[in-house]
Design a protein around this motif. Sequence first.
Motif, mmCIF file in Angstrom:
data_model
loop_
_atom_site.group_PDB
_atom_site.id
_atom_site.type_symbol
_atom_site.label_atom_id
_atom_site.label_comp_id
_atom_site.label_asym_id
_atom_site.label_seq_id
_atom_site.Cartn_x
_atom_site.Cartn_y
_atom_site.Cartn_z
ATOM 1 N N GLU A 9 0.832 -1.212 0.000
ATOM 2 C CA GLU A 9 0.000 0.000 0.000
ATOM 3 C C GLU A 9 0.863 1.258 0.000
ATOM 4 O O GLU A 9 0.554 2.220 -0.701
ATOM 5 N N LEU A 10 1.931 1.252 0.782
ATOM 6 C CA LEU A 10 2.836 2.404 0.831
ATOM 7 C C LEU A 10 3.478 2.632 -0.536
ATOM 8 O O LEU A 10 3.484 3.757 -1.053
ATOM 9 N N VAL A 11 3.990 1.585 -1.125
ATOM 10 C CA VAL A 11 4.638 1.692 -2.432
ATOM 11 C C VAL A 11 3.640 2.188 -3.481
ATOM 12 O O VAL A 11 3.963 3.070 -4.290
ATOM 13 N N GLU A 12 2.430 1.672 -3.468
ATOM 14 C CA GLU A 12 1.416 2.098 -4.448
ATOM 15 C C GLU A 12 1.063 3.572 -4.268
ATOM 16 O O GLU A 12 0.874 4.292 -5.250
ATOM 17 N N ALA A 13 0.975 4.035 -3.024
ATOM 18 C CA ALA A 13 0.688 5.456 -2.772
ATOM 19 C C ALA A 13 1.826 6.339 -3.281
ATOM 20 O O ALA A 13 1.582 7.397 -3.885
ATOM 21 N N ILE A 14 3.051 5.912 -3.035
ATOM 22 C CA ILE A 14 4.204 6.679 -3.523
ATOM 23 C C ILE A 14 4.173 6.750 -5.042
ATOM 24 O O ILE A 14 4.305 7.830 -5.622
ATOM 25 N N LYS A 15 3.984 5.614 -5.697
ATOM 26 C CA LYS A 15 3.971 5.576 -7.162
ATOM 27 C C LYS A 15 2.866 6.465 -7.725
ATOM 28 O O LYS A 15 3.099 7.269 -8.631
ATOM 29 N N LYS A 16 1.667 6.297 -7.196
ATOM 30 C CA LYS A 16 0.513 7.062 -7.690
ATOM 31 C C LYS A 16 0.738 8.564 -7.522
ATOM 32 O O LYS A 16 0.573 9.346 -8.473
ATOM 33 N N ASN A 17 1.103 8.992 -6.320
ATOM 34 C CA ASN A 17 1.279 10.418 -6.059
ATOM 35 C C ASN A 17 2.478 10.992 -6.809
ATOM 36 O O ASN A 17 2.426 12.131 -7.278
ATOM 37 N N TYR A 18 3.535 10.199 -6.943
ATOM 38 C CA TYR A 18 4.694 10.669 -7.703
ATOM 39 C C TYR A 18 4.317 10.898 -9.169
ATOM 40 O O TYR A 18 4.675 11.923 -9.755
ATOM 41 N N LEU A 19 3.623 9.959 -9.776
ATOM 42 C CA LEU A 19 3.260 10.103 -11.197
ATOM 43 C C LEU A 19 2.373 11.320 -11.429
ATOM 44 O O LEU A 19 2.556 12.054 -12.411
ATOM 45 N N LEU A 20 1.437 11.565 -10.521
ATOM 46 C CA LEU A 20 0.590 12.752 -10.642
ATOM 47 C C LEU A 20 1.405 14.032 -10.461
ATOM 48 O O LEU A 20 1.201 15.025 -11.172
ATOM 49 N N TYR A 21 2.328 13.999 -9.516
ATOM 50 C CA TYR A 21 3.215 15.149 -9.269
ATOM 51 C C TYR A 21 4.089 15.411 -10.492
ATOM 52 O O TYR A 21 4.141 16.531 -11.003
ATOM 53 N N ASP A 22 4.751 14.390 -10.971
ATOM 54 C CA ASP A 22 5.667 14.551 -12.102
ATOM 55 C C ASP A 22 4.931 15.068 -13.341
ATOM 56 O O ASP A 22 5.460 15.905 -14.078
ATOM 57 N N LYS A 23 3.735 14.611 -13.557
ATOM 58 C CA LYS A 23 2.932 15.021 -14.715
ATOM 59 C C LYS A 23 2.710 16.536 -14.734
ATOM 60 O O LYS A 23 2.614 17.142 -15.802
ATOM 61 N N GLU A 24 2.638 17.150 -13.571
ATOM 62 C CA GLU A 24 2.417 18.598 -13.491
ATOM 63 C C GLU A 24 3.547 19.401 -14.149
ATOM 64 O O GLU A 24 3.355 20.549 -14.535
ATOM 65 N N PHE A 25 4.716 18.806 -14.293
ATOM 66 C CA PHE A 25 5.849 19.510 -14.902
ATOM 67 C C PHE A 25 5.825 19.468 -16.426
ATOM 68 O O PHE A 25 6.585 20.177 -17.072
ATOM 69 N N ASN A 26 4.951 18.639 -17.002
ATOM 70 C CA ASN A 26 4.949 18.445 -18.453
ATOM 71 C C ASN A 26 4.802 19.734 -19.250
ATOM 72 O O ASN A 26 5.403 19.880 -20.303
ATOM 73 N N ASP A 27 3.991 20.649 -18.779
ATOM 74 C CA ASP A 27 3.748 21.861 -19.547
ATOM 75 C C ASP A 27 4.379 23.110 -18.924
ATOM 76 O O ASP A 27 3.932 24.231 -19.180
#
Length: 171
Positions: A9-27
């Motif tokens: 659960e911890l790993v999945e939360a990190i992955k999910k939140n990281y991907l959403l965070y990183d996506k914000e830098f795309n534009d």
Amino acid sequence: MIQYTDKTELVEAIKKNYLLYDKEFNDISEDKKDLLKPGVDKSPSQNISYQLGWTSLLLQWESDEKKGITVQTPAQGYKWNNLGGLYESFYHKYETYSLDQQREMLKNQVNKIIEWIETLDHDTLFIPEQRKWATTPAKWPVWKWIHINTAAPFKNFAAQLRKWKKQTGTE
């Protein structure tokens, strides 16, 4: 605060939140990475530098303890009640890197943290006082230190980036 029942659960939360965070830098363009906006605490570069700093410290604490080195948290020369200088050191350390370089470094740090979590048994991760660096008067278990330096700020800082983008018209 959120609770996890196991490391998956911890790993999945990190992955999910990281991907959403990183996506914000795309534009966010490179020429605006250092732009500060009213009502937003950090520029995009400072935002990701903060994350790079804390994830690096988290890994360093664990590495040093395994080597038998006494860990001073949060970092040598800094105290918990005065973190402004530590944040400035993060910004200075990473300011010369492009956003793409910073994103790649953070991706690598997150992967290292996930690999580290996978090596920990349940007790080490979820029972307090399993690591000297994690033993505080609050008696936080290791998972909580990981959470507050990864999953939680990834989620909160993604919102800050969206606010920054709205003010700059890049959203």
